[in-house]
Motif scaffolding. Structure first.
Motif, mmCIF file in Angstrom:
data_model
loop_
_atom_site.group_PDB
_atom_site.id
_atom_site.type_symbol
_atom_site.label_atom_id
_atom_site.label_comp_id
_atom_site.label_asym_id
_atom_site.label_seq_id
_atom_site.Cartn_x
_atom_site.Cartn_y
_atom_site.Cartn_z
ATOM 1 N N THR A 105 0.838 -1.206 0.000
ATOM 2 C CA THR A 105 0.000 0.000 0.000
ATOM 3 C C THR A 105 0.876 1.261 0.000
ATOM 4 O OG1 THR A 105 -1.454 -1.271 1.449
ATOM 5 C CG2 THR A 105 -2.020 1.037 1.126
ATOM 6 N N ARG A 106 0.482 2.236 -0.822
ATOM 7 C CA ARG A 106 1.187 3.527 -0.831
ATOM 8 C C ARG A 106 0.348 4.537 -0.062
ATOM 9 N NH1 ARG A 106 3.120 3.041 -6.947
ATOM 10 N NH2 ARG A 106 0.884 3.014 -7.250
ATOM 11 N N ILE A 107 0.971 5.133 0.951
ATOM 12 C CA ILE A 107 0.182 5.924 1.911
ATOM 13 C C ILE A 107 0.730 7.329 2.113
ATOM 14 C CG2 ILE A 107 -0.592 6.023 4.329
ATOM 15 C CD1 ILE A 107 -0.508 3.018 4.430
ATOM 16 N N ILE A 108 -0.174 8.289 2.162
ATOM 17 C CA ILE A 108 0.178 9.653 2.585
ATOM 18 C C ILE A 108 -0.494 9.912 3.927
ATOM 19 C CG2 ILE A 108 -0.089 12.113 2.089
ATOM 20 C CD1 ILE A 108 0.145 11.429 -0.888
ATOM 21 N N ASP A 109 0.314 10.330 4.898
ATOM 22 C CA ASP A 109 -0.166 10.585 6.254
ATOM 23 C C ASP A 109 -0.114 12.098 6.490
ATOM 24 O OD1 ASP A 109 -0.774 10.540 8.954
ATOM 25 O OD2 ASP A 109 1.136 9.648 9.587
ATOM 26 N N LEU A 110 -1.280 12.737 6.427
ATOM 27 C CA LEU A 110 -1.336 14.194 6.624
ATOM 28 C C LEU A 110 -1.482 14.516 8.109
ATOM 29 C CD1 LEU A 110 -3.830 15.185 3.744
ATOM 30 C CD2 LEU A 110 -1.329 15.248 3.690
ATOM 31 N N GLY A 111 -0.623 15.383 8.617
ATOM 32 C CA GLY A 111 -0.646 15.709 10.044
ATOM 33 C C GLY A 111 -0.012 14.571 10.823
ATOM 34 N N ALA A 112 1.236 14.267 10.470
ATOM 35 C CA ALA A 112 1.872 13.025 10.950
ATOM 36 C C ALA A 112 2.481 13.129 12.352
ATOM 37 C CB ALA A 112 2.953 12.591 9.964
ATOM 38 N N GLY A 164 6.255 7.731 -5.722
ATOM 39 C CA GLY A 164 6.502 7.022 -6.973
ATOM 40 C C GLY A 164 5.209 6.689 -7.697
ATOM 41 N N GLY A 165 4.146 7.453 -7.446
ATOM 42 C CA GLY A 165 2.867 7.230 -8.130
ATOM 43 C C GLY A 165 1.736 7.663 -7.236
ATOM 44 N N PRO A 166 0.498 7.467 -7.709
ATOM 45 C CA PRO A 166 -0.650 7.870 -6.886
ATOM 46 C C PRO A 166 -0.754 7.041 -5.595
ATOM 47 C CG PRO A 166 -1.382 6.786 -8.913
ATOM 48 C CD PRO A 166 0.104 6.907 -9.005
ATOM 49 N N ALA A 167 -1.446 7.593 -4.623
ATOM 50 C CA ALA A 167 -1.566 6.934 -3.312
ATOM 51 C C ALA A 167 -2.746 5.962 -3.294
ATOM 52 C CB ALA A 167 -1.772 7.990 -2.239
ATOM 53 N N ASP A 168 -2.609 4.893 -2.536
ATOM 54 C CA ASP A 168 -3.723 3.971 -2.306
ATOM 55 C C ASP A 168 -4.558 4.422 -1.107
ATOM 56 O OD1 ASP A 168 -2.819 2.025 -4.300
ATOM 57 O OD2 ASP A 168 -1.147 1.740 -2.911
ATOM 58 N N LEU A 169 -3.903 5.155 -0.206
ATOM 59 C CA LEU A 169 -4.598 5.594 1.014
ATOM 60 C C LEU A 169 -4.078 6.979 1.410
ATOM 61 C CD1 LEU A 169 -6.314 5.148 3.627
ATOM 62 C CD2 LEU A 169 -4.355 3.918 4.587
ATOM 63 N N VAL A 170 -5.009 7.916 1.590
ATOM 64 C CA VAL A 170 -4.662 9.207 2.195
ATOM 65 C C VAL A 170 -5.322 9.229 3.560
ATOM 66 C CG1 VAL A 170 -4.990 11.715 2.092
ATOM 67 C CG2 VAL A 170 -4.445 10.436 0.003
ATOM 68 N N MET A 171 -4.526 9.446 4.590
ATOM 69 C CA MET A 171 -5.124 9.495 5.928
ATOM 70 C C MET A 171 -4.781 10.836 6.569
ATOM 71 S SD MET A 171 -2.924 6.365 7.510
ATOM 72 C CE MET A 171 -1.185 6.586 7.973
ATOM 73 N N SER A 172 -5.771 11.412 7.213
ATOM 74 C CA SER A 172 -5.575 12.704 7.854
ATOM 75 C C SER A 172 -6.065 12.651 9.292
ATOM 76 C CB SER A 172 -6.345 13.798 7.118
ATOM 77 O OG SER A 172 -6.425 14.948 7.946
ATOM 78 N N ASP A 173 -5.114 12.775 10.197
ATOM 79 C CA ASP A 173 -5.455 12.919 11.619
ATOM 80 C C ASP A 173 -5.199 14.373 12.014
ATOM 81 O OD1 ASP A 173 -6.259 11.969 14.138
ATOM 82 O OD2 ASP A 173 -4.205 11.460 14.749
ATOM 83 N N MET A 174 -5.229 15.256 10.996
ATOM 84 C CA MET A 174 -4.873 16.660 11.257
ATOM 85 C C MET A 174 -5.844 17.303 12.236
ATOM 86 S SD MET A 174 -3.527 18.324 7.709
ATOM 87 C CE MET A 174 -4.910 17.876 6.700
ATOM 88 N N ALA A 175 -5.269 18.119 13.098
ATOM 89 C CA ALA A 175 -6.069 18.862 14.062
ATOM 90 C C ALA A 175 -5.511 20.276 14.127
ATOM 91 C CB ALA A 175 -5.985 18.197 15.428
#
Ligand SMILES: C[S@@+](CC[C@H](N)C(=O)[O-])C[C@H]1O[C@@H](n2cnc3c(N)ncnc32)[C@H](O)[C@@H]1O
Length: 268
Positions: A105-112, A164-175
């Protein structure tokens, strides 16, 4: 409260043996953001509590926060298992139910920051993980970390390049920084969630998933309608690790359908 458990029988989720380096403080106010507790804070919390009591002889908001942290089994378990935040358990619980993270899985973690969710993503076998935060984050082995604002217009392409390509999962725990004024805080957190959704539209692969922290009442009407168009399934959950008294919820959207989004924007 039942003590937290990691994924049943899996050795993957025991977390790192130790927390490398010093954990970082989040931007949110104590008491509003459970990720602010790191191991160093926990080690000194007991002493601080005592000195606050001595100094003021009465209960302060900070003392209540410290007491709550000291009595929280998730905080203790996070420290013991090497997760940088108790928030790590929220993602573990969400992923146990929805199975969004797997090998490759390719993941972006926003607000890490401080890195709990990023750690979980790596431990669960994600192929590429990029964590982004306004605050610096200590390195997480197996992930790339970048310091910046997700609203920066260059960020979607930059993070896609890193993955290296589009994400499979974008997750945001941003506060956001909380004000204590419920309506303002609600507006700010929903603003971040909407921004994260827009970001996800720019980076997600077809069939991809999106997780975001929202507030009680669920997602705003417009945001929910948009998600229902763009994803095949949209659900709201309150993971057991999310404090009962907190009005936070998570929206989980799966099965990204970019063509539906395109159609609806043509019709608008
Ligand atoms: C609750 S913490 C995340 C905890 C994290 N999931 C963990 O498990 O360690 C929320 C984070 O969102 C970040 N944040 C808020 N606004 C942001 C923005 N515009 N761009 C990037 N990060 C942001 C804050 O700096 C804060 O560190």
């Amino acid at each position: 409260m039942k003590p937290p458990r990691s994924r049943s029988g899996s050795s993957k989720d025991t977390g790192p043996k130790r927390i490398p380096g010093k954990a970082l403080k989040s931007a949110s106010n104590p008491g509003e953001n459970d990720a602010t507790l790191d191991s160093a804070t926990a080690r000194t919390a007991r002493n601080k509590t005592v000195s606050l009591r001595t100094a003021r002889g009465r209960t302060t908001a900070q003392q209540r926060w410290l007491n709550r942290q000291l009595n929280d089994p998730y905080v203790a378990a996070a420290r013991k298992q090497g997760w940088r935040s108790r928030a790590a358990f929220k993602l573990i619980e969400i992923d146990d139910r929805f199975k969004l993270i797997g090998e490759g899985t390719r993941i972006i973690d926003l607000g890490a920051a401080p890195g709990g969710w990023t750690q979980v993503a790596v431990k669960r076998g994600a192929k590429h993980v990029v964590g982004l935060d306004l605050l610096p984050v200590d390195p997480v082995a197996g992930a790339e970390i970048i310091e910046g604002d997700f609203t920066d217009p260059e960020m979607p392409d930059r993070l896609k390049d890193m993955l290296g390509g589009p994400a499979d999962l974008v997750m945001s725990d941003m506060a956001p920084n909380t004000t204590g004024h419920a309506a303002t805080d609600h507006m700010r957190i929903m603003g971040l969630a909407e921004g994260a959704l827009d970001f996800a539209f720019q980076v997600l692969a077809e069939g991809g998933s999106f997780i975001a922290k929202v507030f009680q009442g669920g997602s705003e009407k417009d945001m929910l309608a948009l998600m229902k168009t763009a994803f095949s399934s949209v659900k709201h959950v309150k993971p057991p690790a999310s404090r009962k008294e907190s009005s936070e919820l998570y929206v989980i959207a799966t099965g990204f359908r970019p063509e539906r989004l395109l159609e609806s924007s043509k019709g608008a």
